[in-house]
Design a protein around this motif. Structure first.
Motif, PDB file in Angstrom:
ATOM      1  N   ASP A 169     -80.000  65.863 -55.504  1.00  0.00           N
ATOM      2  CA  ASP A 169     -78.913  66.681 -54.971  1.00  0.00           C
ATOM      3  C   ASP A 169     -77.690  66.452 -55.844  1.00  0.00           C
ATOM      4  O   ASP A 169     -77.273  65.302 -56.051  1.00  0.00           O
ATOM      5  N   ARG A 170     -77.129  67.544 -56.374  1.00  0.00           N
ATOM      6  CA  ARG A 170     -75.945  67.456 -57.235  1.00  0.00           C
ATOM      7  C   ARG A 170     -74.797  68.220 -56.599  1.00  0.00           C
ATOM      8  O   ARG A 170     -74.975  69.320 -56.094  1.00  0.00           O
ATOM      9  N   THR A 171     -73.622  67.636 -56.660  1.00  0.00           N
ATOM     10  CA  THR A 171     -72.419  68.274 -56.149  1.00  0.00           C
ATOM     11  C   THR A 171     -71.365  68.272 -57.245  1.00  0.00           C
ATOM     12  O   THR A 171     -71.156  67.244 -57.902  1.00  0.00           O
ATOM     13  N   LYS A 172     -70.723  69.419 -57.428  1.00  0.00           N
ATOM     14  CA  LYS A 172     -69.643  69.516 -58.408  1.00  0.00           C
ATOM     15  C   LYS A 172     -68.361  68.970 -57.790  1.00  0.00           C
ATOM     16  O   LYS A 172     -68.037  69.271 -56.638  1.00  0.00           O
ATOM     17  N   TRP A 173     -67.635  68.150 -58.554  1.00  0.00           N
ATOM     18  CA  TRP A 173     -66.381  67.561 -58.110  1.00  0.00           C
ATOM     19  C   TRP A 173     -65.247  68.065 -58.992  1.00  0.00           C
ATOM     20  O   TRP A 173     -65.394  68.173 -60.207  1.00  0.00           O
ATOM     21  N   VAL A 174     -64.099  68.365 -58.376  1.00  0.00           N
ATOM     22  CA  VAL A 174     -62.895  68.772 -59.092  1.00  0.00           C
ATOM     23  C   VAL A 174     -61.734  67.963 -58.540  1.00  0.00           C
ATOM     24  O   VAL A 174     -61.510  67.938 -57.324  1.00  0.00           O
TER      25      VAL A 174
ATOM     26  N   ASN B   5     -62.433  65.626 -55.680  1.00  0.00           N
ATOM     27  CA  ASN B   5     -62.825  66.255 -54.429  1.00  0.00           C
ATOM     28  C   ASN B   5     -64.122  67.040 -54.612  1.00  0.00           C
ATOM     29  O   ASN B   5     -64.262  67.782 -55.588  1.00  0.00           O
ATOM     30  N   PRO B   6     -65.066  66.915 -53.670  1.00  0.00           N
ATOM     31  CA  PRO B   6     -66.305  67.692 -53.777  1.00  0.00           C
ATOM     32  C   PRO B   6     -66.036  69.173 -53.519  1.00  0.00           C
ATOM     33  O   PRO B   6     -65.183  69.532 -52.704  1.00  0.00           O
ATOM     34  N   THR B   7     -66.747  70.031 -54.231  1.00  0.00           N
ATOM     35  CA  THR B   7     -66.646  71.470 -54.014  1.00  0.00           C
ATOM     36  C   THR B   7     -67.847  71.922 -53.199  1.00  0.00           C
ATOM     37  O   THR B   7     -68.730  71.126 -52.882  1.00  0.00           O
ATOM     38  N   SER B   8     -67.885  73.185 -52.882  1.00  0.00           N
ATOM     39  CA  SER B   8     -69.024  73.714 -52.124  1.00  0.00           C
ATOM     40  C   SER B   8     -70.217  74.016 -53.033  1.00  0.00           C
ATOM     41  O   SER B   8     -71.289  74.362 -52.548  1.00  0.00           O
TER      42      SER B   8
ATOM     43  N   ASN C  52     -60.671  62.097 -64.659  1.00  0.00           N
ATOM     44  CA  ASN C  52     -59.851  62.973 -63.826  1.00  0.00           C
ATOM     45  C   ASN C  52     -60.559  63.387 -62.538  1.00  0.00           C
ATOM     46  O   ASN C  52     -60.014  64.159 -61.756  1.00  0.00           O
ATOM     47  N   GLY C  53     -61.793  62.920 -62.355  1.00  0.00           N
ATOM     48  CA  GLY C  53     -62.544  63.250 -61.144  1.00  0.00           C
ATOM     49  C   GLY C  53     -63.238  64.592 -61.215  1.00  0.00           C
ATOM     50  O   GLY C  53     -63.538  65.193 -60.188  1.00  0.00           O
ATOM     51  N   ASN C  54     -63.518  65.069 -62.419  1.00  0.00           N
ATOM     52  CA  ASN C  54     -64.209  66.342 -62.622  1.00  0.00           C
ATOM     53  C   ASN C  54     -65.616  66.077 -63.150  1.00  0.00           C
ATOM     54  O   ASN C  54     -65.802  65.245 -64.031  1.00  0.00           O
ATOM     55  N   GLY C  55     -66.589  66.776 -62.610  1.00  0.00           N
ATOM     56  CA  GLY C  55     -67.958  66.629 -63.076  1.00  0.00           C
ATOM     57  C   GLY C  55     -68.946  66.798 -61.944  1.00  0.00           C
ATOM     58  O   GLY C  55     -68.687  67.535 -60.989  1.00  0.00           O
TER      59      GLY C  55
END
Length: 116
Positions: A42-47, A50-53, A87-90
């Motif tokens: 399970d992968r979640t994109k973070w920006v 913060n997790p995105t949908s 920066n918390g992106n990925g």
């Protein structure tokens, strides 16, 4: 039924080695048995931390020995790594694998993948 299948697997495996003249030790038999495994990612994109949908789920079934299942789990970890920058992106990836019902591995259905 499980005992019958296990006995058949052991007979076939031992017969192969018996014909080669190689001596099988008791602790080696467990490495010859293949079991149905389920692998989940399970992968979640973070920006900005913060997790995105945006999430991706991947499920795969396969027949492996215990060592082979562990190796496949390492391969999936490399294919779907957690890679979040400073920066918390990925992407954050969660990996799991477990023994599954043999009926999940006997069909001709390819690996299941879905995006949400």
């Amino acid at each position: 039924m499980k005992k019958l299948l296990l006995g058949l697997a052991l007979t076939l495996s031992l017969g192969t080695f018996a014909n080669s003249g190689e001596i099988i030790k008791d602790d080696q038999i467990i490495h010859l048995i293949k079991t149905c495994y389920r692998f989940d990612v399970d992968r979640t994109k973070w920006v900005n931390h913060n997790p995105t949908s945006y999430t991706t789920s991947y499920t795969e079934y396969g027949m492996y020995t215990e060592a082979g299942a562990y190796q496949r789990s390492l391969e999936l970890s490399q294919l779907y790594p957690t890679d979040i920058d400073q920066n918390g992106n990925g992407y954050l990836s969660l990996h799991a694998y477990s023994v599954s019902n043999i009926s999940n591995c006997t069909g001709l259905i390819p690996a299941i993948s879905s995006d949400n």
